[in-house]
Design a protein around this motif. Structure first.
Motif, mmCIF file in Angstrom:
data_model
loop_
_atom_site.group_PDB
_atom_site.id
_atom_site.type_symbol
_atom_site.label_atom_id
_atom_site.label_comp_id
_atom_site.label_asym_id
_atom_site.label_seq_id
_atom_site.Cartn_x
_atom_site.Cartn_y
_atom_site.Cartn_z
ATOM 1 N N GLY A 1 0.805 -1.214 0.000
ATOM 2 C CA GLY A 1 0.000 0.000 0.000
ATOM 3 C C GLY A 1 0.838 1.265 0.000
ATOM 4 N N PRO A 2 0.177 2.423 -0.017
ATOM 5 C CA PRO A 2 0.889 3.705 -0.081
ATOM 6 C C PRO A 2 1.703 3.966 1.176
ATOM 7 C CG PRO A 2 -1.453 4.045 0.338
ATOM 8 C CD PRO A 2 -1.286 2.591 0.036
ATOM 9 N N ARG A 3 2.802 4.711 1.024
ATOM 10 C CA ARG A 3 3.660 5.078 2.146
ATOM 11 C C ARG A 3 3.584 6.584 2.325
ATOM 12 N NH1 ARG A 3 4.523 2.322 5.726
ATOM 13 N NH2 ARG A 3 6.637 3.017 6.174
ATOM 14 N N PRO A 4 3.087 7.085 3.468
ATOM 15 C CA PRO A 4 3.029 8.537 3.686
ATOM 16 C C PRO A 4 4.428 9.132 3.626
ATOM 17 C CG PRO A 4 1.742 7.334 5.347
ATOM 18 C CD PRO A 4 2.542 6.314 4.590
ATOM 19 N N ILE A 5 4.602 10.162 2.804
ATOM 20 C CA ILE A 5 5.922 10.756 2.619
ATOM 21 C C ILE A 5 6.442 11.358 3.917
ATOM 22 C CG2 ILE A 5 4.922 12.933 1.846
ATOM 23 C CD1 ILE A 5 8.246 11.328 0.716
ATOM 24 N N GLU A 6 5.519 11.884 4.756
ATOM 25 C CA GLU A 6 5.960 12.484 6.008
ATOM 26 C C GLU A 6 6.635 11.453 6.905
ATOM 27 O OE1 GLU A 6 2.924 12.584 4.837
ATOM 28 O OE2 GLU A 6 2.624 14.680 4.223
ATOM 29 N N GLN B 1 10.103 10.609 5.597
ATOM 30 C CA GLN B 1 11.052 11.689 5.879
ATOM 31 C C GLN B 1 11.475 11.693 7.342
ATOM 32 O OE1 GLN B 1 8.650 14.944 4.441
ATOM 33 N NE2 GLN B 1 9.632 14.938 2.429
ATOM 34 N N MET B 2 10.525 11.453 8.240
ATOM 35 C CA MET B 2 10.852 11.421 9.667
ATOM 36 C C MET B 2 11.764 10.258 10.011
ATOM 37 S SD MET B 2 7.184 12.404 11.398
ATOM 38 C CE MET B 2 7.782 11.887 13.014
ATOM 39 N N ALA B 3 11.562 9.118 9.332
ATOM 40 C CA ALA B 3 12.338 7.914 9.643
ATOM 41 C C ALA B 3 13.694 7.886 8.965
ATOM 42 C CB ALA B 3 11.546 6.672 9.246
ATOM 43 N N LEU B 4 13.938 8.796 8.010
ATOM 44 C CA LEU B 4 15.176 8.740 7.234
ATOM 45 C C LEU B 4 16.439 8.796 8.096
ATOM 46 C CD1 LEU B 4 16.554 8.611 4.478
ATOM 47 C CD2 LEU B 4 16.408 11.116 4.371
ATOM 48 N N ARG C 1 12.160 8.983 -4.284
ATOM 49 C CA ARG C 1 13.391 9.686 -3.885
ATOM 50 C C ARG C 1 13.814 9.284 -2.483
ATOM 51 N NH1 ARG C 1 11.188 13.997 -6.979
ATOM 52 N NH2 ARG C 1 10.098 14.850 -5.183
ATOM 53 N N GLN C 2 12.837 9.127 -1.583
ATOM 54 C CA GLN C 2 13.165 8.697 -0.220
ATOM 55 C C GLN C 2 13.755 7.288 -0.221
ATOM 56 O OE1 GLN C 2 12.817 9.991 3.102
ATOM 57 N NE2 GLN C 2 12.874 11.906 1.948
ATOM 58 N N VAL C 3 13.181 6.407 -1.018
ATOM 59 C CA VAL C 3 13.689 5.033 -1.107
ATOM 60 C C VAL C 3 15.092 5.036 -1.703
ATOM 61 C CG1 VAL C 3 13.324 2.781 -2.167
ATOM 62 C CG2 VAL C 3 11.380 4.053 -1.241
ATOM 63 N N ASP C 4 15.295 5.859 -2.725
ATOM 64 C CA ASP C 4 16.602 5.942 -3.373
ATOM 65 C C ASP C 4 17.684 6.390 -2.388
ATOM 66 O OD1 ASP C 4 18.499 5.884 -5.399
ATOM 67 O OD2 ASP C 4 18.092 7.922 -6.041
ATOM 68 N N LEU C 5 17.354 7.327 -1.514
ATOM 69 C CA LEU C 5 18.318 7.781 -0.508
ATOM 70 C C LEU C 5 18.784 6.625 0.363
ATOM 71 C CD1 LEU C 5 16.737 11.168 0.642
ATOM 72 C CD2 LEU C 5 18.907 10.869 -0.551
ATOM 73 N N ARG C 6 17.872 5.734 0.707
ATOM 74 C CA ARG C 6 18.238 4.600 1.556
ATOM 75 C C ARG C 6 19.082 3.577 0.788
ATOM 76 N NH1 ARG C 6 13.699 6.966 3.377
ATOM 77 N NH2 ARG C 6 13.070 6.724 5.571
ATOM 78 N N THR C 7 18.745 3.357 -0.484
ATOM 79 C CA THR C 7 19.516 2.381 -1.257
ATOM 80 C C THR C 7 20.947 2.848 -1.456
ATOM 81 O OG1 THR C 7 18.792 3.331 -3.386
ATOM 82 C CG2 THR C 7 17.460 1.553 -2.439
#
Length: 310
Positions: free
Chosen positions: A136-141, A144-147, A176-182
C-alpha cells in the motif's frame, strides 16, 4: 536577534536607499527607532555626523552565511558525537532488568504515536537486520521522519530489506526517499501481488497490524511465530524483483525482446524481427537478467509479465 532582517527593518533600509542611501535623524519617527537600532547592529546602516548611510547587504549575507555554516558544522559534529556520548547510558538500559511482571509473547500497542515510538526504539536497538514488507501507499511524512534513523541503522552495519508494491514507487517523492536509503546500502524489492504488512527486528521481534486502520499493532516475541513470519517474508522476497529499474528503467527494446521470446521466438528470430544483431539482443537480455535478478529467460519473462499485468 534573528538571522534575517524583519519587515520593519527591510522597509526602513529601502527608505534609506530611496533617499540616496542616507537617513537623517529628523526624518525618523519614534516607531522607527527599534528598526534603526537593529539595522545599525547588523551593520546595514552606518552612523555618520549627519545621520546614517546604507551599507552593502552582501557583506551581511557573507558574514551571516559564514556564521550559519560554522553553526551547522558544530551541530553536525555534535550529532556525530552524540551516539558515543550516550553509549554508556544505552548499555545500562540494555542491561536493565525489567520488572518481574508476567511476560507474554505478544504485546498490543494502541495509538499511532505509541506504535511509532516502539518501532523507533526497536530500530535504534537493532544489531543485525530489519525486514519490512510494506504494502500500500507510504506517507511521505513518515518516510522523511524515519530517514535519519534508517541511515543511522545502515551506517552502523545493519541490513535493511524492504518490499514495496509497484504503485508505491510510482510516487516520485516516495521513490526519492527510497533511493536515498539504497545509496547507503538498503535492499529494496517490488512485489506485484498481495502480501501482508510485517516488520521483523533481528529475527526476534515481529510487528504486525492488529486493527484494519493500523491504529493497533501486535509486537510478537514468540520464536516460533517470528520464524513463521520470517519464512513468509523470505518467500515474498524471493518472488519480488529488485527495485533498481524504478530508478533507472530498462530500455523499451529490452521489454519487446522479452515479450517476443516469451511467445516462443528464438533469439535469432527476435533479432530478425526487430532488425537487430544477435549480439545486441544478447546484450539486452543479459542486462535485463541482471536487473531483474533472473536466472533463466522463463523467470525473466514471468517477472516482467507480472509487472505489466499489475
Amino acid at each position: 536577534m534573528t538571522d534575517e532582517p524583519g519587515p520593519a527593518e527591510r522597509a526602513l533600509y529601502l527608505t534609506a536607499v530611496r533617499n540616496g542611501g542616507r537617513l537623517h535623524p529628523d526624518d525618523l519617527a519614534r516607531a522607527d527607532r527599534p528598526a534603526l537600532a537593529a539595522l545599525v547592529a547588523r551593520g546595514l546602516l552606518t552612523p555618520t555626523p549627519a545621520g546614517y548611510t546604507v551599507a552593502n547587504p552582501r557583506s551581511l549575507g557573507d558574514r551571516l552565511g559564514s556564521e550559519l555554516r560554522t553553526r551547522a558544522t558544530r551541530l553536525l559534529l555534535q550529532a556525530g558525537r552524540l551516539p558515543t556520548a550516550l553509549g554508556p547510558l544505552a548499555h545500562a538500559y540494555d542491561a536493565l532488568r525489567r520488572p518481574t511482571a508476567p511476560t507474554t509473547d505478544t504485546t498490543h500497542v494502541e495509538g499511532n504515536a505509541d506504535i511509532r515510538q516502539r518501532i523507533s526504539d526497536l530500530t535504534s536497538g537493532c544489531k543485525e537486520e530489519v525486514l519490512a514488507a510494506q504494502p500500500g501507499p507510504r506517507p511521505i511524512e513518515g518516510l522523511q521522519m524515519a530517514l535519519p534513523q534508517d541511515l543511522s541503522l545502515l551506517q552502523r552495519g545493519c541490513s535493511l530489506h524492504t518490499i514495496y508494491q509497484p504503485a508505491t514507487l510510482a510516487d516520485r517523492t516516495v521513490l526519492r526517499q527510497v533511493d536515498l536509503r539504497t545509496r547507503y546500502g538498503a535492499h529494496v524489492r517490488v512485489l506485484a501481488e498481495p502480501y501482508e504488512r510485517v516488520m521483523v527486528f533481528d529475527r526476534t521481534v515481529a510487528v504486525i497490524p492488529a486493527a484494519e486502520d493500523r491504529s493497533r499493532a501486535a509486537f510478537i516475541t514468540d520464536p516460533t511465530t517470528v520464524a513463521f513470519l520470517v519464512a513468509h517474508f523470505e518467500r515474498d522476497w524471493a518472488r519480488a524483483t529488485p527495485a533498481d529499474r524504478h530508478f533507472d528503467p530498462p530500455h523499451p527494446t529490452g521489454a519487446r525482446i522479452v515479450r517476443l521470446l516469451a511467445r516462443g521466438l528464438t533469439q535469432r528470430a527476435v533479432a530478425t524481427r526487430l532488425g537487430l544483431s544477435e549480439r545486441t539482443v544478447a546484450g539486452h537480455i543479459a542486462r535485463l537478467r541482471e536487473l531483474y535478478d533472473a536466472e533463466t529467460l522463463v523467470q525473466l519473462g514471468w517477472q516482467m509479465r507480472g509487472e505489466h499485468d499489475a
